[in-house]
Structures are given as C-alpha cells and as structure tokens.
Design a protein around this motif. Sequence first.
Motif, short mmCIF file in Angstrom:
data_model
loop_
_atom_site.label_atom_id
_atom_site.label_comp_id
_atom_site.label_asym_id
_atom_site.label_seq_id
_atom_site.Cartn_x
_atom_site.Cartn_y
_atom_site.Cartn_z
N ASN A 22 48.36 40.43 40.21
CA ASN A 22 48.15 40.97 38.87
C ASN A 22 47.09 40.16 38.13
O ASN A 22 46.25 40.72 37.41
CB ASN A 22 49.48 40.96 38.11
N VAL A 23 47.10 38.82 38.29
CA VAL A 23 46.11 37.98 37.65
C VAL A 23 44.72 38.32 38.17
O VAL A 23 43.76 38.46 37.41
CB VAL A 23 46.44 36.48 37.86
N LEU A 24 44.57 38.47 39.47
CA LEU A 24 43.28 38.83 40.05
C LEU A 24 42.81 40.19 39.56
O LEU A 24 41.64 40.38 39.25
CB LEU A 24 43.36 38.81 41.57
N ALA A 25 43.73 41.15 39.49
CA ALA A 25 43.35 42.49 39.05
C ALA A 25 42.97 42.51 37.58
O ALA A 25 42.07 43.24 37.16
CB ALA A 25 44.49 43.46 39.31
N THR A 26 43.62 41.68 36.77
CA THR A 26 43.35 41.67 35.33
C THR A 26 42.08 40.91 35.00
O THR A 26 41.24 41.37 34.24
CB THR A 26 44.53 41.02 34.58
N HIS A 27 41.93 39.71 35.55
CA HIS A 27 40.81 38.86 35.17
C HIS A 27 39.60 38.97 36.08
O HIS A 27 38.54 38.48 35.72
CB HIS A 27 41.29 37.40 35.12
N HIS A 28 39.72 39.54 37.21
CA HIS A 28 38.59 39.69 38.14
C HIS A 28 38.53 41.11 38.68
O HIS A 28 38.71 41.33 39.88
CB HIS A 28 38.73 38.71 39.31
N PRO A 29 38.25 42.09 37.81
CA PRO A 29 38.18 43.45 38.33
C PRO A 29 36.98 43.62 39.25
O PRO A 29 35.97 42.93 39.12
CB PRO A 29 38.03 44.31 37.07
N ALA A 30 37.13 44.51 40.20
CA ALA A 30 36.11 44.69 41.23
C ALA A 30 34.81 45.25 40.66
O ALA A 30 33.73 44.96 41.16
CB ALA A 30 36.64 45.61 42.32
N ASP A 31 34.90 46.05 39.59
CA ASP A 31 33.69 46.68 39.06
C ASP A 31 33.01 45.86 37.97
O ASP A 31 32.03 46.30 37.39
CB ASP A 31 34.03 48.07 38.52
N LYS A 32 33.47 44.64 37.70
CA LYS A 32 32.85 43.80 36.68
C LYS A 32 31.85 42.86 37.33
O LYS A 32 32.13 42.24 38.34
CB LYS A 32 33.91 43.00 35.93
#
Length: 138
Positions: free
Chosen positions: A28-38
Amino acid sequence: MGDQPLKGILKSSSDLKETKETHFDEMNVLATHHPADKDYGHMKIDEPKTPYRYDEDDMDCTPALDSDDLEKRLQEKGSAPTMCVPSDEQPSHLSPEQQEKKNKFEATRKRHYNMKAEMQRSRELIKKELADDDDDDE
C-alpha cells in the motif's frame, strides 16, 4: 514500616502493558507514494536534434587563400595601415542646438562623477548647518 520493602516511584517492568506491534502494508505504501505513472519531475523533451552536418564534403567549401591575390589587394589598399585615433575636436555635423545639448550633458556628467569634491562640499554644508543649529539653540 518495618516489614514491607520501600516502593519506588518508577514503574516496574511487570507493570508495563504489552505494546501493540506496528505493521506497515508495504504494498500500500508503494502504491500510494510511488505510483507507476508518476515521473517525479523528470521531463522528456521531444526536440529535433541540432541540424549539424557531418559530411566531410561540406567542410571544404571555403575557397583556398591565394597569396598573389592577397598581395595585390594589399598593394591596392596602400602601404600605410590606417589607424583609428579618437580626436578631441567636436564633430562638425551637429547642429548648434545639438552641440549645446551635448556640452550641457558633458558638464553635468563631469559634475556628477566628481564625487570627492561633492563629498567635501556636503561635509562643509553639514558642519555649517550644525553650527547654525547650535547658534539658534543658545
């Protein structure tokens, strides 16, 4: 008071409650703070490459320097080199109004950049003003 041991003010280790262990949902931390499209500020600039030609045929486009032609041109020009020396005389192509305006400007500029004399004059004026104030107070 004799039989009981003295009780301290600090909590004993047996009095401590069990602390709850923290658990992080790393996905969840990776998905929230490191989104793939950013892209985090890294910009891709689509620009064409600099139009630079690497052809060696284009490198030799300047005509060769001919020493005879150069010598002939120098002889036509004259033997003495021309030197540009600034003259102090006033240009005659200015009208009298323009000449007066230019002279006034030069005098103003000379006064402005004569800071040493201006500072001395201002110090004298300040001393004079202070002396006048002292005379008025008495």
